[in-house]
Design a protein around this motif. Structure first.
Motif, short mmCIF file in Angstrom:
data_model
loop_
_atom_site.label_atom_id
_atom_site.label_comp_id
_atom_site.label_asym_id
_atom_site.label_seq_id
_atom_site.Cartn_x
_atom_site.Cartn_y
_atom_site.Cartn_z
N GLN A 97 40.25 -10.52 20.63
CA GLN A 97 41.62 -10.71 21.16
C GLN A 97 41.55 -11.04 22.60
OE1 GLN A 97 43.41 -6.70 20.00
NE2 GLN A 97 44.93 -8.20 19.34
N HIS A 98 42.47 -11.81 22.99
CA HIS A 98 42.25 -12.18 24.58
C HIS A 98 43.41 -13.03 24.95
CE1 HIS A 98 40.77 -15.92 22.36
NE2 HIS A 98 41.08 -16.70 23.47
N TYR A 99 43.56 -13.37 26.24
CA TYR A 99 44.40 -14.54 26.71
C TYR A 99 43.93 -14.81 28.19
CZ TYR A 99 47.14 -11.27 29.45
OH TYR A 99 47.70 -10.22 30.58
N MET A 100 44.07 -16.05 28.54
CA MET A 100 43.53 -16.64 29.81
C MET A 100 44.76 -16.36 30.77
SD MET A 100 40.45 -17.46 29.38
CE MET A 100 40.16 -17.99 30.89
N GLN A 101 44.59 -15.95 31.88
CA GLN A 101 45.29 -16.15 33.00
C GLN A 101 45.12 -16.67 34.22
OE1 GLN A 101 46.27 -11.99 34.28
NE2 GLN A 101 48.11 -12.49 35.22
N ILE A 102 45.75 -17.33 34.90
CA ILE A 102 45.53 -18.13 36.38
C ILE A 102 46.27 -17.68 37.06
CG2 ILE A 102 45.37 -20.45 37.38
CD1 ILE A 102 43.84 -20.16 34.87
N ARG A 103 46.02 -17.00 38.05
CA ARG A 103 46.67 -16.38 39.01
C ARG A 103 46.83 -17.21 40.20
NH1 ARG A 103 44.30 -10.22 38.85
NH2 ARG A 103 44.59 -9.86 36.61
N HIS A 104 48.19 -17.39 40.81
CA HIS A 104 48.26 -17.92 42.24
C HIS A 104 47.89 -19.43 42.56
CE1 HIS A 104 49.32 -13.74 42.65
NE2 HIS A 104 47.87 -13.28 42.92
N SER A 105 47.18 -20.00 41.64
CA SER A 105 46.74 -21.19 42.00
C SER A 105 46.90 -22.24 41.05
CB SER A 105 45.14 -21.45 42.16
OG SER A 105 44.52 -22.35 42.40
N LYS A 106 47.50 -23.34 41.37
CA LYS A 106 48.00 -24.50 40.43
C LYS A 106 46.83 -25.49 40.33
CE LYS A 106 53.04 -24.59 41.21
NZ LYS A 106 54.27 -25.35 41.51
N ALA A 107 45.95 -25.24 41.25
CA ALA A 107 44.65 -26.17 41.45
C ALA A 107 43.76 -25.63 40.37
CB ALA A 107 44.14 -26.14 42.87
N THR A 108 43.52 -24.52 39.88
CA THR A 108 42.79 -24.29 38.78
C THR A 108 42.86 -25.16 37.58
OG1 THR A 108 42.65 -21.96 39.80
CG2 THR A 108 41.86 -22.23 37.34
N THR A 109 41.58 -25.66 37.07
CA THR A 109 41.60 -26.31 35.98
C THR A 109 40.67 -25.79 34.97
OG1 THR A 109 41.95 -28.47 37.32
CG2 THR A 109 40.96 -28.66 35.20
N ILE A 110 41.17 -25.54 33.72
CA ILE A 110 40.19 -25.18 32.79
C ILE A 110 39.99 -26.08 31.33
CG2 ILE A 110 40.58 -22.80 33.37
CD1 ILE A 110 42.47 -22.51 31.20
N ARG A 111 39.01 -26.25 30.77
CA ARG A 111 38.56 -26.98 29.76
C ARG A 111 38.24 -26.09 28.58
NH1 ARG A 111 38.49 -32.47 30.72
NH2 ARG A 111 38.27 -33.01 33.28
N ASN A 112 38.92 -26.22 27.56
CA ASN A 112 38.59 -25.50 26.11
C ASN A 112 37.99 -26.22 25.15
OD1 ASN A 112 40.33 -22.90 27.17
ND2 ASN A 112 41.76 -24.54 27.37
N LEU A 113 37.05 -25.67 24.69
CA LEU A 113 36.40 -26.13 23.24
C LEU A 113 36.33 -24.91 22.28
CD1 LEU A 113 33.32 -28.34 24.81
CD2 LEU A 113 35.60 -29.20 24.07
N TYR A 114 36.75 -25.27 21.09
CA TYR A 114 36.82 -24.15 19.89
C TYR A 114 35.84 -24.76 18.79
CZ TYR A 114 41.06 -22.91 22.38
OH TYR A 114 42.00 -22.65 23.39
N PHE A 115 34.64 -23.96 18.72
CA PHE A 115 33.71 -24.39 17.75
C PHE A 115 33.66 -23.66 16.52
CE2 PHE A 115 32.00 -25.46 21.93
CZ PHE A 115 31.60 -26.49 21.92
N TYR A 116 33.45 -24.41 15.35
CA TYR A 116 33.33 -23.81 13.97
C TYR A 116 32.21 -22.55 14.23
CZ TYR A 116 29.20 -26.76 15.14
OH TYR A 116 28.27 -27.55 15.77
N SER A 117 32.53 -21.85 13.10
CA SER A 117 31.75 -20.26 13.52
C SER A 117 31.00 -20.49 12.30
CB SER A 117 32.70 -19.26 13.34
OG SER A 117 33.77 -18.98 12.71
N HIS A 118 30.71 -21.31 11.28
CA HIS A 118 29.94 -20.91 10.07
C HIS A 118 28.44 -20.81 10.12
CE1 HIS A 118 29.95 -25.50 10.46
NE2 HIS A 118 28.46 -25.38 10.03
N ASN A 119 28.03 -21.19 11.59
CA ASN A 119 26.51 -21.04 11.56
C ASN A 119 26.27 -19.92 12.97
OD1 ASN A 119 27.44 -22.69 13.83
ND2 ASN A 119 25.91 -23.83 13.77
N ASP A 120 27.22 -19.30 13.25
CA ASP A 120 27.29 -18.30 14.42
C ASP A 120 26.03 -17.20 14.14
OD1 ASP A 120 29.14 -19.63 15.75
OD2 ASP A 120 30.48 -17.83 15.58
N HIS A 121 25.66 -17.24 12.97
CA HIS A 121 24.88 -16.06 12.82
C HIS A 121 23.32 -16.56 13.04
CE1 HIS A 121 24.55 -18.76 9.21
NE2 HIS A 121 23.33 -18.46 9.05
#
Length: 264
Positions: free
Chosen positions: A71-95
């Motif tokens: 469980q989570h959520y991302m938060q950006i405080r006070h700065s419109k300049a903050t840039t984030i990039r997100n990649l969500y990866f398959y998990s079948h080989n996480d083990h």
């Protein structure tokens, strides 16, 4: 553009895919989970990854790995300049490696930075056999090898009715000479009672919590202002750069000057 709920529900539609999301959307999600592991890279500024019981600071040129089901959520405080990039990866080989089951914040080297930047040419689902899938998979594959030292800055949070007002008070006065005794007096508690609340609920002493909060605030000031380290040390409650730097190093294993100079 998809509605906000559409992006969130779409992440897990194809379990085998890498889902690429570079719009400023993740920061608008509420608390959520998904079946995929998530890499969120903070390109500039500072971001916070909030869990039910703590908040992690993610500085510029760092990424956070969020395991599936966390469980989570991302938060950006006070700065419109903050840039984030997100990649969500398959998990079948996480083990195949314990790295993928542990939440962690890591510095980004030149190789990974360039690979993440290159991923901007794709959007949303990239499936096995699609152009780019092998490249995006390579990003996931190299993470355990290049990410060996996590940044351990996590600030506990709580909804406890007696402790939450205390944490809010400390957040508003962290630049002052706070002590267990002075804060206890403010809330008509005995120092022993307040100490037990911190230990039992946050699993952290009052002093350790205050140190962690000040380091988090220090990182925020270093990355978002042009103040000197001397000014930042004073504004985070320390009488000297040496005192601030000592605590900063204890918690992050890095000197504040490294963050200021962009050396990660």
């Amino acid at each position: 553009m998809l509605p906000l709920a559409g992006y969130l529900s779409e992440i897990d539609v194809h379990p085998q895919s890498v889902y690429v999301l570079h719009e400023k959307v993740e920061r608008r999600f509420s608390m959520h989970t998904h079946e995929k592991g998530q890499l969120t890279y903070v390109e500039g500024g500072i971001a916070y990854c909030n869990m039910p019981d703590r908040s992690y600071v993610v500085p510029a040129r760092h990424y956070i790995w969020v395991p599936k089901h966390q469980q989570h959520y991302m938060q950006i405080r006070h700065s419109k300049a903050t840039t984030i990039r997100n990649l969500y990866f398959y998990s079948h080989n996480d083990h195949l490696h314990p790295f993928y089951s542990r939440l962690g914040i890591y510095p980004v080297n030149e190789l990974l930075q360039q690979m993440i930047a290159y991923s901007a040419r794709w959007e949303r689902h990239v499936l096995p056999g699609d152009p780019g899938f092998s490249f995006l998979s390579a990003i996931k594959d190299i993470l355990p090898e290049i990410s060996t030292t996590a940044l351990p800055v996590a600030l506990p949070t709580t909804q406890h009715e007696r402790l939450r007002p205390v944490l809010l008070y400390i957040a508003q006065h962290f630049d002052q000479q706070l002590t267990l005794e002075s804060v206890s007096h403010e809330f008509d508690l005995s120092p022993r009672t307040l100490s037990r609340l911190f230990t039992n609920i946050l699993n952290m002493s009052f002093v350790q919590y205050l140190k962690t909060l000040r380091v988090v605030k220090g990182i925020e000031m270093i990355l978002q202002t042009n103040q000197t380290l001397s000014e930042i040390a004073y504004q985070t409650g320390y009488s000297s750069i040496a005192a601030f730097s000592k605590v900063f190093y204890q918690l992050t294993n890095k000197r504040p000057s490294s963050f200021q100079q962009g050396i990660y």
